[in-house]
Scaffold this motif. Structure first.
Motif, PDB file in Angstrom:
ATOM      1  N   LEU A 213       0.831  -1.204   0.000  1.00 27.66           N
ATOM      2  CA  LEU A 213       0.000   0.000   0.000  1.00 27.66           C
ATOM      3  C   LEU A 213       0.868   1.258   0.000  1.00 27.66           C
ATOM      4  N   CYS A 214       2.024   1.168   0.673  1.00 32.54           N
ATOM      5  CA  CYS A 214       2.945   2.307   0.675  1.00 32.54           C
ATOM      6  C   CYS A 214       3.362   2.629  -0.751  1.00 32.54           C
ATOM      7  N   ALA A 215       3.704   1.571  -1.511  1.00 33.63           N
ATOM      8  CA  ALA A 215       4.099   1.790  -2.904  1.00 33.63           C
ATOM      9  C   ALA A 215       2.937   2.373  -3.697  1.00 33.63           C
ATOM     10  N   ALA A 216       1.733   1.872  -3.433  1.00 30.27           N
ATOM     11  CA  ALA A 216       0.565   2.379  -4.154  1.00 30.27           C
ATOM     12  C   ALA A 216       0.344   3.849  -3.845  1.00 30.27           C
ATOM     13  N   MET A 217       0.584   4.197  -2.574  1.00 34.89           N
ATOM     14  CA  MET A 217       0.432   5.603  -2.200  1.00 34.89           C
ATOM     15  C   MET A 217       1.440   6.479  -2.927  1.00 34.89           C
ATOM     16  N   LEU A 218       2.670   6.007  -3.016  1.00 34.21           N
ATOM     17  CA  LEU A 218       3.702   6.779  -3.701  1.00 34.21           C
ATOM     18  C   LEU A 218       3.349   6.972  -5.158  1.00 34.21           C
ATOM     19  N   ALA A 219       2.759   5.911  -5.754  1.00 38.56           N
ATOM     20  CA  ALA A 219       2.429   5.999  -7.173  1.00 38.56           C
ATOM     21  C   ALA A 219       1.096   6.696  -7.386  1.00 38.56           C
TER      22      ALA A 219
ATOM     23  N   TRP B  65      13.456   5.083  -9.188  1.00 37.53           N
ATOM     24  CA  TRP B  65      12.734   4.014  -8.504  1.00 37.53           C
ATOM     25  C   TRP B  65      12.315   4.469  -7.112  1.00 37.53           C
ATOM     26  N   PHE B  66      11.189   3.936  -6.672  1.00 41.26           N
ATOM     27  CA  PHE B  66      10.659   4.352  -5.375  1.00 41.26           C
ATOM     28  C   PHE B  66      11.662   4.102  -4.256  1.00 41.26           C
ATOM     29  N   LEU B  67      12.418   2.995  -4.408  1.00 38.93           N
ATOM     30  CA  LEU B  67      13.371   2.670  -3.359  1.00 38.93           C
ATOM     31  C   LEU B  67      14.401   3.777  -3.175  1.00 38.93           C
TER      32      LEU B  67
ATOM     33  N   ILE C 264      11.857   6.612   2.864  1.00 42.51           N
ATOM     34  CA  ILE C 264      11.158   5.670   3.742  1.00 42.51           C
ATOM     35  C   ILE C 264      10.949   4.324   3.054  1.00 42.51           C
ATOM     36  N   ALA C 265      11.014   4.345   1.720  1.00 42.69           N
ATOM     37  CA  ALA C 265      10.572   3.168   0.970  1.00 42.69           C
ATOM     38  C   ALA C 265      11.328   1.901   1.310  1.00 42.69           C
ATOM     39  N   TRP C 266      12.559   2.001   1.803  1.00 43.10           N
ATOM     40  CA  TRP C 266      13.282   0.770   2.116  1.00 43.10           C
ATOM     41  C   TRP C 266      12.592  -0.030   3.200  1.00 43.10           C
ATOM     42  N   LEU C 267      11.845   0.663   4.088  1.00 36.95           N
ATOM     43  CA  LEU C 267      11.170  -0.049   5.173  1.00 36.95           C
ATOM     44  C   LEU C 267      10.055  -0.950   4.645  1.00 36.95           C
TER      45      LEU C 267
ATOM     46  N   PHE D 279       5.659  -2.212  12.357  1.00 35.75           N
ATOM     47  CA  PHE D 279       6.579  -1.447  11.517  1.00 35.75           C
ATOM     48  C   PHE D 279       5.944  -1.095  10.182  1.00 35.75           C
ATOM     49  N   SER D 280       5.110  -1.976   9.667  1.00 32.00           N
ATOM     50  CA  SER D 280       4.470  -1.644   8.398  1.00 32.00           C
ATOM     51  C   SER D 280       3.490  -0.499   8.599  1.00 32.00           C
ATOM     52  N   LEU D 281       2.842  -0.454   9.766  1.00 28.04           N
ATOM     53  CA  LEU D 281       1.935   0.671  10.035  1.00 28.04           C
ATOM     54  C   LEU D 281       2.720   1.964  10.146  1.00 28.04           C
ATOM     55  N   ILE D 282       3.886   1.884  10.806  1.00 24.27           N
ATOM     56  CA  ILE D 282       4.739   3.078  10.893  1.00 24.27           C
ATOM     57  C   ILE D 282       5.136   3.533   9.490  1.00 24.27           C
ATOM     58  N   ALA D 283       5.547   2.566   8.666  1.00 21.68           N
ATOM     59  CA  ALA D 283       5.946   2.894   7.301  1.00 21.68           C
ATOM     60  C   ALA D 283       4.791   3.537   6.555  1.00 21.68           C
ATOM     61  N   PHE D 284       3.602   3.023   6.803  1.00 19.34           N
ATOM     62  CA  PHE D 284       2.407   3.541   6.142  1.00 19.34           C
ATOM     63  C   PHE D 284       2.198   5.009   6.490  1.00 19.34           C
TER      64      PHE D 284
END
Lengths: 400, 173, 359
Positions: free
Chosen positions: C178-184, C205-207, C212-215, C344-349
């Motif tokens: 979802l993080c990637a989807a948000m970025l895109a 690339w998003f990374l 933050i994307a590495w998380l 951690f995924s929620l934090i990343a989100f």
């Protein structure tokens, strides 16, 4: 808080909070399942069968069943001559044939009360220590595979192959040697023996360090074995544990030191015992650690033996072997430190026959395994696998 | 007597000291000490006191035989008896070792079980029962261990005759 | 960022080539990924794994069939085809047969939305990412059917463990994606890739564009190992504990189907992670001044090449981990999921959301 015990079924618990309040907890009513682990199961190391009563993933009780590999070793012994028993001892602990032979031969020699040439003693110690390393490599490798790590297993087997080749070169066989005979050896060692063993020692030292880094210090491996299957020292002694199992519980007990035989008193080596810093004393990790550290000690022993071994040209290793082995009437209990613990033989001779009238093998695995039932109570199935692996059984020796 | 004691090796002398201690406590329940150099032993004559002797051997502060190294069943056809031989040892405080023999009648005889004293005895007594057929009184789980449950006879007895067939399989070959 | 990447000439010419009305060139380009999937999944994934593990373990691996054992997997498949198709008497026959099918279909359905190049995507759904995540969950049904239908206690253990594991790990995996989807700003796989295309190559690339994307990248990678039952999370099929887990009773071609489904999903998650964070089929090479490396290495054929290479890279990492690490225990696995990865995924989100709002 005090648990008053289970009522009605195993899903209901009554817990007394204080004098006036009592809570009744009721879980989903589930049944226990009987799970037969083995005799054909990858982690029972042969044909052991554990009948586990499980509550989900938790093992409520595990009862070991043995005998699938029972070959009547003791009955055979009563029918054949003393020297002819040696090959049968190989087939008991087939991963450490030299050590089994050594234990049997020193027992009979004790009964015969004969002198052994010094060179023979050195060769015996070298081959049995080589075999100890090979056996520990299998123990560590299969333990890794029990916990899901494949690569250390093959690393162990790669290095074990060198030892197998060496022993094949000496005795002509890769696992079942029939090399150590009562009063001597089948053959003297080949000419380049010292050089090749020395090469192996220099080759193996860094490999053992590599193995230690790859497996023993691996975070997941430590997580899987740390604080699992703890055996306190006094209970371990009461169960008759010996060898790396007993040392894993923190008891510094090694027959090479405590009941010395052969030339071990002359050699300088440590008896590794876990200190409780890296592992909890008595857990699976401690037992693994003892084996890992013992390989280094065996290397030290081999090096010292190579340096001290007397050179005797045209040495006849069979010169002092008695023509007819017929011990005087009596009985003896002799033992030696096997890679798996104390391997003892109780032999009774009547003074007339050339075969023993009773030859009992006290197998270390058999005794170590007897604690399985206690160790497995309340463990998870993956932990049960970790515990069986740490006991390091060879079913050939358990069932004899 | 003194002279004989001097001829003993140090290990046997240690065993003798331990034996003297037990003898003092149990008197005629145990036999004379057999001071052979390979395996010094004594015999329990009154088998009914075997558990008491065992507990004394384990718990007495001067004996502390906490380690049962081996328990072997033995057949004595000429005495019409079967028995067990136990090798004891102390891990820790002392270095002494001793062996103990207990015998019982060949047919229907029984020996008290010491599996409550040493856990090691549990499986070893099952094995002795499996091979020699003596009953261990008070054993928590006396079943055959190496032979199949429905095997007939006790294989390590000297007069053992193997059964002809087992579940339709011819046994002697 | 350009919305339509410029294709380089030979690649362009190939995709534009047609005989009469028939777009032969386009068909060839489109066939590359399909042929690849068939070849890879059916043979060389397995062969690669055996050779890589052999390399790591100081041995040779398959050497007999064909040069360097290249035909080994084909020989294995032939052998498995000839085997008797055994269905245990006590098994639930319907579930037993249907299980491997569902597994296989589930793992290959996601390939429909994977863009293999600017010119080829099976179905450019506007919910592509969502579909890919959702369709993986179908595997759970197959595993449960196989495990329950076998009527074997070990298989049941494996199936129950597997279901618990896959369902749990979907949560951190989905949040990470979802993080990637948000970025895109889109769920379409093709659009996500296009957002990461540009003359700077890997710099888009998003990374690398997002601190933050590495998380989420790491979280998704770990979760994807668990979802495909790869070591160190191969608990459902833990051979030393559960014999072979949910496929204990399977043999012959049914076993092969389960096996190939596993390799299919391995590639699938590797492709998803490359698309979400590493630009999918875009070239990693940047244009440096006059040296237009990026332009030279873009195009339909190159696109397929890059995504397959990226997929291969992650498959290699998966194999590398498998042959190095021991296996976690069930409770440790759940601990990792619910107490480490999910928070951690929620934090990343949240961090990604903040980043997206501020940029």
């Amino acid at each position: 808080m005090q648990e008053l015990g289970k009522v009605e079924s195993n899903s209901t618990r009554i817990i007394r909070q204080d004098d006036k309040r009592v809570t009744i907890e009721k879980d989903l009513d589930t049944e226990h399942m009987v799970l037969s682990m083995g005799p054909q199961h990858p982690s029972t190391h042969g044909v052991l069968r554990l009948e586990c009563i499980t509550d989900g993933e938790v093992v409520v009780e595990a009862e070991p069943y043995l005998g699938y590999l029972h070959r009547c070793f003791e009955k055979h012994c009563e029918k054949i001559d003393y020297p002819a028993i040696v090959p049968y001892t190989d087939r008991m602990d087939y991963l450490a044939g030299m050590n089994s032979e050594l234990a049997y031969c020193i027992t009979v020699e004790k009964l015969l009360d004969i002198e052994i040439p010094r060179r023979v003693e050195f060769i015996r110690v070298i081959v049995s220590e080589l075999n100890r390393i090979a056996s520990h490599l299998v123990a560590i490798g299969t333990y890794a595979i029990d916990l899901g790590a494949f690569t250390p297993f093959l690393f162990c087997f790669r290095d074990r192959e060198h030892i197998m080749n060496l022993l094949e070169w000496i005795s002509g066989a890769r696992m079942l040697y029939n090399y150590i005979w009562i009063g001597g050896l089948a053959y003297d060692v080949p000419a380049d023996f010292k050089k090749r063993v020395d090469e192996f020692v220099t080759y193996f030292r860094p490999k053992a360090v590599e193995l230690y880094k790859l497996l023993t210090e691996n975070e997941i491996f430590v997580k899987r074995t740390y604080d699992i299957g703890i055996m306190p020292a006094d209970v371990a002694i009461n169960y008759g544990w010996s060898g790396p199992m007993l040392r894993g519980s923190g008891v510094k007990w090694d027959l090479r030191r405590n009941d010395p035989y052969s030339i071990y008193p002359e050699l300088d080596f440590e008896v590794p015992v876990p200190d409780g810093k890296f592992s909890v004393v008595g857990d699976c990790l401690s037992r693994h650690l003892v084996r890992a550290l013992e390989m280094e000690e065996s290397l030290r022993i081999i090096e010292q033996c190579l340096a001290k071994m007397p050179e005797e040209p045209n040495f006849n290793s069979r010169a002092l072997i008695p023509k007819k082995i017929r011990p005087k009437a009596g009985e003896v209990y002799g033992r030696a430190e096997n890679p798996r613990g104390e391997l003892g033989y109780y032999i009774v001779s009547d003074g007339k026959s050339t075969s023993p009238i009773r030859c009992k093998a006290r197998s270390s695995c058999f005794v170590n395994l007897s604690a399985m039932k206690d160790l497995s109570k309340g463990q998870l199935i993956p932990d049960l696998v970790a515990i069986i692996g740490s006991i390091d059984i060879v079913l050939g020796e358990v069932d004899r | 007597m003194e002279e004989a004691a001097n001829q003993m090796s140090p290990a046997v002398r240690e065993s003798k000291t331990a034996y003297d201690n037990i003898r003092e406590r149990f008197g005629d329940a145990i036999s004379e000490f057999d001071a052979n150099p390979t395996m010094p032993f004594f015999e329990v004559l009154d088998a009914s006191r075997w558990v008491d002797i065992a507990l004394y051997m384990r718990d007495n502060s001067l004996l502390q035989f906490n380690y049962l190294a081996c328990l072997s069943g033995v057949d004595y056809p000429e005495e019409q008896k079967v028995g067990i031989v136990c090798n004891f040892e102390c891990i820790g405080k002392y270095t002494h070792r001793i062996a103990v023999k207990v015998k019982c009648q060949r047919d229907g005889g029984s020996i008290p079980s010491v599996s409550c004293v040493w856990h090691t005895a549990n499986w070893h007594e099952r094995e002795a029962y499996d091979m020699y057929g003596m009953v261990f009184e008070g054993h928590p789980d006396l079943r055959r261990i190496l032979c199949p449950e429905d095997w007939t006879g006790y294989p390590l007895r000297k007069d053992y005759q193997v059964q002809e067939t087992y579940h339709g399989i011819k046994v002697p070959y | 960022m350009s919305s339509s990447p410029s294709l380089n000439t030979w690649s362009d010419a190939l995709s534009g080539f047609s005989i009469g009305w028939f777009p032969l060139g386009l068909v060839i380009v489109a066939a590359i990924p399909l042929v690849f999937i068939a070849l890879y999944a059916l043979t060389y994934g397995v062969y690669g794994e055996r050779k890589i593990s052999a390399f790591m373990q100081d041995r040779l691996g398959p050497m007999e069939v064909g040069f360097w054992g290249i035909l080994q997997t084909l020989a294995d498949i032939l052998k498995l085809l000839q085997k008797e198709d055994i269905v245990p008497t006590a098994a639930d026959k319907f579930l037993f047969v249907v299980g491997p099918g569902i597994l296989f279909v589930g793992s290959f359905l996601a390939f429909a939305v994977l863009p293999f190049g600017p010119a080829f995507i099976g179905a450019d759904l506007n919910v592509g990412l969502f579909y890919a995540v959702g369709i993986v969950a179908l595997e759970v049904v197959g595993i449960l059917a196989a495990g329950w239908g076998s009527n074997n206690k070990w298989a049941l253990y494996g199936a129950v463990r597997s279901v618990a594991q896959i369902v749990s790990y979907e949560i951190p995996a989905s949040i990470a994606l979802l993080c990637a989807a948000m970025l895109a700003g889109t769920l379409s796989m093709q659009q996500i890739t296009l957002m990461q295309a540009g003359p700077g190559g890997f710099m888009h690339w998003f990374l690398f564009t997002n601190p933050i994307a590495w998380l989420p990248f790491l979280i998704y990678f770990i979760s994807s190992l668990a979802e495909t039952n790869r070591a160190p999370f191969d608990i459902p099929e833990a051979e030393s504990e559960l014999v072979a887990g949910y496929f204990t009773e399977y043999s012959g071609m049914k076993f092969a189907v389960i096996f190939l489904a596993e390799y299919g999903s391995m590639f699938m998650v590797s492709a998803i992670i490359s698309i979400a964070f590493l630009g999918g089929w875009t070239s990693p090479l940047p244009n440096i001044g006059g040296l237009e490396l990026n332009t030279m290495t873009s195009g339909p054929v190159w696109g397929a090449f890059w995504i397959i290479m990226k997929g291969f890279f992650f498959i290699f990492v998966q194999m590398w981990l498998r042959w190095t690490l021991p296996r976690l225990r069930v409770d440790q696995l759940m601990y990792l999921c619910w107490k480490v990865l999910t928070p951690f995924s929620l934090i990343a989100f949240v961090l990604t959301a903040v980043w997206v709002i501020n940029h």
